[in-house]
Design a protein around this motif. Structure first.
Motif, PDB file in Angstrom:
ATOM      1  N   ASP A 155      13.876  -1.644  14.015  1.00 14.54           N
ATOM      2  CA  ASP A 155      15.115  -1.528  13.239  1.00 14.54           C
ATOM      3  C   ASP A 155      16.255  -0.931  14.072  1.00 14.54           C
ATOM      4  O   ASP A 155      17.397  -1.393  14.035  1.00 14.54           O
ATOM      5  N   ARG A 156      15.881   0.126  14.776  1.00 10.49           N
ATOM      6  CA  ARG A 156      16.936   0.757  15.606  1.00 10.49           C
ATOM      7  C   ARG A 156      17.426  -0.203  16.678  1.00 10.49           C
ATOM      8  O   ARG A 156      18.623  -0.272  16.974  1.00 10.49           O
ATOM      9  N   ALA A 157      16.516  -0.966  17.256  1.00  9.18           N
ATOM     10  CA  ALA A 157      16.924  -1.925  18.302  1.00  9.18           C
ATOM     11  C   ALA A 157      17.837  -3.001  17.726  1.00  9.18           C
ATOM     12  O   ALA A 157      18.848  -3.410  18.336  1.00  9.18           O
ATOM     13  N   ARG A 210      21.196  -1.617  17.171  1.00  9.69           N
ATOM     14  CA  ARG A 210      21.940  -1.464  18.431  1.00  9.69           C
ATOM     15  C   ARG A 210      22.490  -2.812  18.926  1.00  9.69           C
ATOM     16  O   ARG A 210      23.616  -2.912  19.415  1.00  9.69           O
ATOM     17  N   VAL A 211      21.646  -3.820  18.765  1.00  5.49           N
ATOM     18  CA  VAL A 211      22.098  -5.159  19.184  1.00  5.49           C
ATOM     19  C   VAL A 211      23.303  -5.605  18.359  1.00  5.49           C
ATOM     20  O   VAL A 211      24.286  -6.140  18.881  1.00  5.49           O
ATOM     21  N   ILE A 212      23.176  -5.369  17.059  1.00  6.62           N
ATOM     22  CA  ILE A 212      24.301  -5.761  16.185  1.00  6.62           C
ATOM     23  C   ILE A 212      25.567  -4.988  16.558  1.00  6.62           C
ATOM     24  O   ILE A 212      26.677  -5.538  16.603  1.00  6.62           O
TER      25      ILE A 212
END
Length: 704
Positions: A7-9, A12-14
């Motif tokens: 979820d955190r990744a 971050r991508v978004i």
């Protein structure tokens, strides 16, 4: 079970994607703003940085005399300029450039610093400084290596040359350091003569060094002028005037020679004069440059006004040449008015004798009998108080007050006695060119002409031909009857033969005229100084020239001081115009004047004696100078090398007059022109070393 790491990744991508998207939108927007909205503005800025527009000076129009002899020409030269904003160290720059141009380095450094120290806003438009105009070949050679490292440019320029020196200075005029006319025709017709400058586009690099240039607009040469002035008559008029002013102890003077039939001015001379070749004249020259006495400064005409008064009496039918008038034995007193006096005691005289003997009382009685309205009308007919329209700057209207007062406070009008004094030249002012037009009325049979100097205007066309520019000349108008003019001419002939103008006689020619002497009233007292004049024409039967001579602030009268100048100038004019002589020379030699017949006032005899004393002292000084010069005329040693004497004489053979003058002016060589056509013979020969002070004589002829 959720994966927190994933979820955190994803978040971050978004987030990174959003940042990149926003950044991309910003960049695209900025590019659109710069490339689309601001496109034209930045293109103009880029062009301003790399494209420079240089003005190409136009050839100024030439001025020729009536025979085609050049009076003013333009010679192409080059000048060195600098952009002061690109000079990092004015002191260093000046220390290198000034010695190459024979300039003062401190003055140049101060000038550059002055252009630089004006603030960011005021510095705009201060990026062009002319360091020196009209470079010599040596100066250009010394500048070549400096141009590689210093921000200096050599641009095309023009220099005005006056081949005849001072001759015709007040007619031709002169230019200032910017190339604009500041006197004479150069000023009056400056817009026509300066032409239209061309434009050259220059592409420069980041260091402002030019690498591509092209002409975007060709320059257009100015209008050429052909004048009515004759160079020979003009030169002699100036010489005789200068001699006459000095002999009469006058402060200034003027001479006008005019064709009475057409109004063409053949010569217009003033003294003192100036040298039009000096772009930075002395204070005396600057004053003379802007004081064209002949057209700008009116003065009381004195007794020459009697010509108009007597003409009025005869033309109006109130008098005939034989009508008798009592001249009151020299003093004419009227109740409540200042008495009118004559120089000599005169009794009964006819009208012709009144003009011949110059009786103030006689012409005053003619004016009284005719009335002020009639006199005012004839003054207007003769052009008094009106501009002539001559093509010279700042022409004066003269001085002629209104006939009738507008109200009780109006002082610019005639008094009840004005017409009595105006009859013999008081309370009225006229310029020399106005007097020339007035006497032309008598000389040409009763027509008022319009004096002019420009005969023809022309300009070159694109195909190399010469196109004439139309000039509109006003037609003369009749102001008096022809028979009246003929009668006055005969009376004025007697003025020269037996009256106050005997010294105006011309060997071989008949002539007529009138003397004038208006005593100067200044600071509440009469100054024992006069505005002396002589107006006249020749030959009497068919006058070809009218000549006006005026001398200002002289102790001598017109018949003594001005009449001899008239004789010399008129003789030259008739000779140049090839007018046939109309009588044997021995028939018109004037009789010696006795003291009783001269028109010198008794109080002038002291001044005359003082002037004579000064002339003798001057002759003694000149004699001593000649003795010293004779003693010093010993053979001088020849120079060590002929190369130290002067430049080589170029080959002028086969060239036209204008081409010879252009080349000699460019090289700085003195040339004497003889004849017309093509150059056939020259002395010294081509290739000869020209000695210091030596002139090159070039003989021209139409055929080999």
């Amino acid at each position: 079970m959720e994966n927190p790491v994933g979820d955190r990744a994803s978040k971050r991508v978004i987030l990174v994607g959003r940042i990149v998207f926003i950044w991309a939108v910003f960049i695209v927007g900025r590019l659109g703003y710069l490339q689309v909205l601001k496109h034209d503005e930045f293109v103009r800025a880029a062009k301003a940085q790399h494209q420079h527009r240089i003005q190409i000076p136009a050839d100024r129009g030439e001025i020729l005399d009536r025979t085609g002899i050049p009076l003013a020409i333009s010679v192409r030269t080059e000048s060195v300029v600098v952009n002061p904003q690109r000079v990092a160290d004015p002191q260093f720059f000046s220390a290198i450039v000034a010695p190459a141009l024979n300039l003062n380095s401190t003055e140049l450094a101060n000038k550059i610093a002055e252009y630089q120290d004006r603030g960011a806003k005021k510095a705009r438009g201060r990026g062009f400084l002319v360091i020196k105009r009209h470079l010599t070949e040596d100066e250009k050679y010394r500048l070549q290596p400096l141009r590689r490292t210093l921000p200096i440019e050599i641009l095309p320029d023009h220099q005005r040359e006056y081949p005849n020196g001072l001759t015709g200075a007040h007619v031709i005029g002169s230019l200032d350091s910017e190339g604009n006319g500041n006197a004479g025709l150069e000023q009056k017709l400056n817009n026509e003569m300066q032409g239209k400058p061309g434009k050259m586009m220059v592409l420069t690099g980041s260091r402002q060094d030019s690498y591509v240039s092209w002409v975007s607009e060709e320059s257009v040469q100015g209008t050429n002028l052909t004048l009515s002035i004759d160079r020979v008559i003009q030169h002699d008029a100036e010489e005789f005037l200068a001699e006459g002013v000095k002999e009469a102890a006058a402060s200034s003077g003027t001479v006008i020679v005019m064709d009475p039939q057409t109004g063409e001015v053949l010569a217009l001379a003033n003294y003192p004069t100036f040298d039009p070749r000096h772009e930075q004249p002395t204070p005396e020259e600057a004053e003379a440059r802007h004081k064209n006495i002949a057209v700008q400064i009116p003065c009381e005409p004195g007794s020459v006004m009697k010509m108009i008064t007597v003409t009025m009496g005869i033309d109006s039918g109130r008098f005939t040449p034989s009508s008798g008038i009592f001249c009151e034995n020299g003093s004419f007193a009227r109740p409540g008015r200042r008495a009118i006096h004559d120089l000599h005691r005169m009794g009964n005289m006819d009208v012709a004798g009144i003009l011949i003997k110059s009786s103030n009382i006689g012409v005053a009685k003619i004016s009284i009998a005719s009335g002020p309205k009639t006199l005012y009308d004839y003054l207007k007919r003769f052009g008094i108080g009106e501009k002539t329209g001559i093509e010279l700057p700042a022409e004066s209207r003269g001085l002629l007050r209104h006939l009738e007062c507008k109200d009780s406070k109006d002082r610019w009008c005639w008094s009840p006695a004005s017409h009595e004094y105006i009859a013999f030249g008081h309370e009225v002012g006229a310029t020399a060119i106005q007097l020339a037009r007035a006497v032309s009325v008598i000389a040409n049979g009763g027509l008022l002409v319009n004096p002019h100097i420009v005969l023809k205007k022309s300009r070159p066309t694109d195909d190399g031909h010469i196109q004439n520019v139309p000039i509109e000349f006003k037609n003369p108008i009749r102001v008096i009857r022809p028979e009246t003019a003929f009668t006055i001419r005969r009376i004025m002939e007697s003025v020269v033969e037996e009256g106050t103008g005997r010294r105006a006689a011309i060997p071989g020619y008949s002539s007529g005229g009138k003397t004038g002497s208006a005593e100067i009233f200044e600071n509440g007292a009469w100054q024992n100084r006069h505005n002396s004049s002589f107006i006249g024409f020749a030959p009497v039967t068919n006058p070809r020239v009218v000549v006006v001579v005026t001398l200002n602030r002289t102790p001598k009268q017109g018949g003594i001081a001005a009449a001899p100048i008239f004789s010399k100038v008129t003789e030259t004019a008739l000779r140049v115009l090839q007018v046939p002589k109309d009588r044997p020379e021995s028939d018109i030699q004037p009789k010696p004047l006795t003291p009783a017949e001269t028109d010198e006032l008794p109080e002038n005899r002291v001044a005359k004696a003082e002037a004579l004393k000064k002339e003798k002292e001057k002759e003694k000084e000149e004699l001593e100078k000649k003795k010293l010069q004779a003693a010093d005329q010993e053979p001088e040693a020849k120079p060590f090398s002929p190369l130290l004497v002067g430049p080589k004489v170029p080959d002028f053979r086969g060239m036209a007059v204008v081409a010879v003058l252009r080349q000699s002016a460019t090289l700085g060589l003195p040339v004497e022109i003889v004849g017309r056509g093509k150059a056939r013979v020259q002395k010294p020969a081509p290739g000869t070393i020209l000695s210091s002070g030596e002139r090159i004589q070039v003989e021209f002829s139409a055929a080999q």
